[in-house]
Design a protein around this motif. Structure first.
Motif, PDB file in Angstrom:
ATOM      1  N   VAL A  18       0.743  -1.186  -0.022  1.00  0.00           N
ATOM      2  CA  VAL A  18       0.095  -0.095   0.101  1.00  0.00           C
ATOM      3  C   VAL A  18       0.911   1.174   0.140  1.00  0.00           C
ATOM      4  O   VAL A  18       0.746   2.327  -0.649  1.00  0.00           O
ATOM      5  N   CYS A  19       2.012   1.269   1.018  1.00  0.00           N
ATOM      6  CA  CYS A  19       2.791   2.431   0.877  1.00  0.00           C
ATOM      7  C   CYS A  19       3.581   2.603  -0.476  1.00  0.00           C
ATOM      8  O   CYS A  19       3.774   3.783  -0.939  1.00  0.00           O
ATOM      9  N   VAL A  20       3.918   1.470  -0.919  1.00  0.00           N
ATOM     10  CA  VAL A  20       4.483   1.796  -2.098  1.00  0.00           C
ATOM     11  C   VAL A  20       3.899   2.176  -3.264  1.00  0.00           C
ATOM     12  O   VAL A  20       4.336   3.192  -4.054  1.00  0.00           O
ATOM     13  N   TYR A  35      15.432   4.093  -0.441  1.00  0.00           N
ATOM     14  CA  TYR A  35      15.125   4.607   0.885  1.00  0.00           C
ATOM     15  C   TYR A  35      14.684   3.309   1.893  1.00  0.00           C
ATOM     16  O   TYR A  35      14.841   3.111   2.966  1.00  0.00           O
ATOM     17  N   ARG A  36      13.833   2.300   0.964  1.00  0.00           N
ATOM     18  CA  ARG A  36      13.865   0.930   1.827  1.00  0.00           C
ATOM     19  C   ARG A  36      14.862   0.315   2.371  1.00  0.00           C
ATOM     20  O   ARG A  36      14.666  -0.286   3.814  1.00  0.00           O
ATOM     21  N   GLY A  37      15.936   0.340   1.398  1.00  0.00           N
ATOM     22  CA  GLY A  37      17.159  -0.308   2.131  1.00  0.00           C
ATOM     23  C   GLY A  37      17.857   0.616   3.247  1.00  0.00           C
ATOM     24  O   GLY A  37      18.283   0.031   4.162  1.00  0.00           O
ATOM     25  N   GLY A 212       4.989  12.185   2.152  1.00  0.00           N
ATOM     26  CA  GLY A 212       6.186  11.335   1.578  1.00  0.00           C
ATOM     27  C   GLY A 212       7.051  10.702   2.364  1.00  0.00           C
ATOM     28  O   GLY A 212       7.422   9.621   2.157  1.00  0.00           O
ATOM     29  N   GLY A 213       7.525  11.296   3.075  1.00  0.00           N
ATOM     30  CA  GLY A 213       8.634  10.912   4.278  1.00  0.00           C
ATOM     31  C   GLY A 213       8.135   9.747   5.092  1.00  0.00           C
ATOM     32  O   GLY A 213       8.795   8.645   5.266  1.00  0.00           O
ATOM     33  N   LEU A 214       6.645   9.874   5.435  1.00  0.00           N
ATOM     34  CA  LEU A 214       6.198   9.083   6.215  1.00  0.00           C
ATOM     35  C   LEU A 214       5.930   7.669   5.497  1.00  0.00           C
ATOM     36  O   LEU A 214       6.079   6.364   5.925  1.00  0.00           O
ATOM     37  N   LEU A 215       5.765   7.615   4.093  1.00  0.00           N
ATOM     38  CA  LEU A 215       5.335   6.578   3.416  1.00  0.00           C
ATOM     39  C   LEU A 215       6.745   5.828   3.143  1.00  0.00           C
ATOM     40  O   LEU A 215       6.792   4.570   3.225  1.00  0.00           O
ATOM     41  N   LEU A 216       7.680   6.381   2.766  1.00  0.00           N
ATOM     42  CA  LEU A 216       9.119   5.849   2.953  1.00  0.00           C
ATOM     43  C   LEU A 216       9.344   5.159   3.860  1.00  0.00           C
ATOM     44  O   LEU A 216       9.943   4.136   3.935  1.00  0.00           O
ATOM     45  N   ILE A 219       7.344   1.993   4.504  1.00  0.00           N
ATOM     46  CA  ILE A 219       8.066   1.139   3.428  1.00  0.00           C
ATOM     47  C   ILE A 219       9.108   0.467   3.967  1.00  0.00           C
ATOM     48  O   ILE A 219       9.280  -0.743   4.347  1.00  0.00           O
ATOM     49  N   GLY A 220      10.024   1.063   4.644  1.00  0.00           N
ATOM     50  CA  GLY A 220      11.244   0.676   5.311  1.00  0.00           C
ATOM     51  C   GLY A 220      10.921  -0.213   6.410  1.00  0.00           C
ATOM     52  O   GLY A 220      11.309  -1.413   6.550  1.00  0.00           O
ATOM     53  N   LEU A 221      10.088   0.129   7.472  1.00  0.00           N
ATOM     54  CA  LEU A 221       9.908  -0.231   8.899  1.00  0.00           C
ATOM     55  C   LEU A 221       8.730  -1.798   8.348  1.00  0.00           C
ATOM     56  O   LEU A 221       9.434  -2.807   8.937  1.00  0.00           O
ATOM     57  N   CYS A 222       8.206  -1.637   7.453  1.00  0.00           N
ATOM     58  CA  CYS A 222       7.251  -2.925   7.372  1.00  0.00           C
ATOM     59  C   CYS A 222       7.766  -3.898   6.586  1.00  0.00           C
ATOM     60  O   CYS A 222       7.799  -5.055   6.894  1.00  0.00           O
ATOM     61  N   ALA A 223       8.840  -3.374   5.608  1.00  0.00           N
ATOM     62  CA  ALA A 223       9.696  -4.229   5.054  1.00  0.00           C
ATOM     63  C   ALA A 223      10.625  -5.213   5.887  1.00  0.00           C
ATOM     64  O   ALA A 223      10.994  -6.275   5.728  1.00  0.00           O
ATOM     65  N   THR A 224      11.468  -4.388   6.688  1.00  0.00           N
ATOM     66  CA  THR A 224      12.001  -4.835   7.656  1.00  0.00           C
ATOM     67  C   THR A 224      11.599  -5.933   8.494  1.00  0.00           C
ATOM     68  O   THR A 224      11.912  -6.859   8.927  1.00  0.00           O
ATOM     69  N   MET A 225      10.413  -5.473   9.141  1.00  0.00           N
ATOM     70  CA  MET A 225       9.686  -6.543  10.223  1.00  0.00           C
ATOM     71  C   MET A 225       9.265  -7.724   9.239  1.00  0.00           C
ATOM     72  O   MET A 225       9.369  -8.824   9.838  1.00  0.00           O
ATOM     73  N   ALA A 226       8.805  -7.505   8.127  1.00  0.00           N
ATOM     74  CA  ALA A 226       8.373  -8.415   7.256  1.00  0.00           C
ATOM     75  C   ALA A 226       9.733  -9.716   6.945  1.00  0.00           C
ATOM     76  O   ALA A 226       9.140 -10.872   7.138  1.00  0.00           O
TER      77      ALA A 226
END
Length: 307
Positions: A18-20, A35-37, A212-216, A219-226
């Motif tokens: 969703v964020c992406v 930014y995800r990385g 924009g900053g919150l979405l990035l 993305i990073g936090l959700c991806a890391t936890m996942a």
């Protein structure tokens, strides 16, 4: 019970999707990957230092292979999410478990010398019937490039997940797997954005809004936890059971797509999603319950010896 970590991972991946999709109107795909990385690398570095973990690894080649294949799959997936309805992009990417089953089937056929497991073949074939149904609305909306991109992303994701499993079996903790993958994400996004500019000036989109900053960050936090949950699931759980639970991401993303983006599917789309979901479950059940090779999966690891 360890396999249930994939359930949490699928939920977080759906939120990341969703964020992406929301961020794709503000940033390029390479920037989102970067930014995800960056977020993942920062979070994991702090976690490792806080817990007294070690950055040292004996499996540089394994991490490099996982990183390269994984980041290409991620890049293609993010591109597809920006173009396609969220549920369509997620479903085609979530063909990874089917590709994994196909890889294991081919390996089993090779070892068994021309022995063909027809029930598993039927389940895999049905999944491609589901793809055909799902792609019909895509053809009509001229989104073929996005659909093919998501499909290739799923193929590469299968290879990446198998490598995650192999690293875990070699004793590599999940925090190092996620940390080094985040580094590859950051570097790939950074150099990808520079390369896309060619000989001209590099374009970096400004963070003009807090959204924009919150979405990035999301993305990073959700991806890391996942990633942490997924890596733990593949390291401690049964490979194809974990792959089966990954399909819950289709349910989560379908719900988000309808609620947030107002996605509408005709019967072809919903039928395709349903067929892919059911064929994935059937392939997993057959592999883990009804065959001699399935019994072997419960006792030993099929990945370390076959991939």
């Amino acid at each position: 019970m360890q396999s249930l970590w994939m359930l949490f991972a699928s939920f977080m991946f759906a939120i990341m999707g969703v964020c992406v999709k929301l961020a794709s109107s503000l940033y390029s795909t390479s920037e989102i990957v970067m930014y995800r990385g960056m977020v993942g690398m920062t979070v994991m570095c702090c976690m490792i230092l806080y817990q007294g973990g070690s950055f040292k690894t004996r499996f540089v080649g394994g991490h490099l292979w996982r990183g390269i294949v994984g980041v290409v799959a991620l890049w293609l997936w993010f591109y597809a999410i920006a173009i396609l309805p969220l549920a369509t992009a997620m479903t085609l990417n979530y063909m990874a478990p089917i590709w994994m089953a196909l890889i294991l089937l081919c390996a089993g056929w090779w070892h068994a010398r021309n022995h063909v497991e027809w029930p598993l073949m039927a389940a895999i074939a049905m999944s491609f019937v589901g793809v055909t149904l799902l792609l019909q609305p895509v053809f009509e909306s001229q989104q073929l490039s996005g659909a093919l991109t998501a499909l290739v992303s799923g193929m590469l994701s299968a290879l990446a997940y198998l490598q995650v499993r192999k690293l875990g079996l070699q004793g590599e903790p999940e925090y190092r797997v996620v940390f080094y993958f985040s580094i590859v994400n950051f570097l790939a996004g950074l150099f990808g954005n520079i390369a896309s500019a060619g000989l001209g000036p590099v374009t970096w989109h400004a963070h003009t809004t807090a959204q924009g900053g919150l979405l990035l960050l999301g993305i990073g936090l959700c991806a890391t936890m996942a990633q942490m949950a997924m890596t733990r699931a593949y390291r401690l759980g049964k490979t194809l059971v974990v792959a089966n639970l990954q399909y819950t991401g289709i349910v989560f993303s379908s719900a988000w797509g309808v609620l947030i983006f107002g996605d509408v599917f005709d019967w072809h789309g919903w039928a395709g999603i349903g067929v892919i979901l059911c064929s994935g479950i059937a392939a997993t059940y057959y592999n883990t319950r009804n065959t001699e090779r399935g019994a072997a999966i419960a006792r030993t690891d099929p990945i370390a010896s076959e991939v």
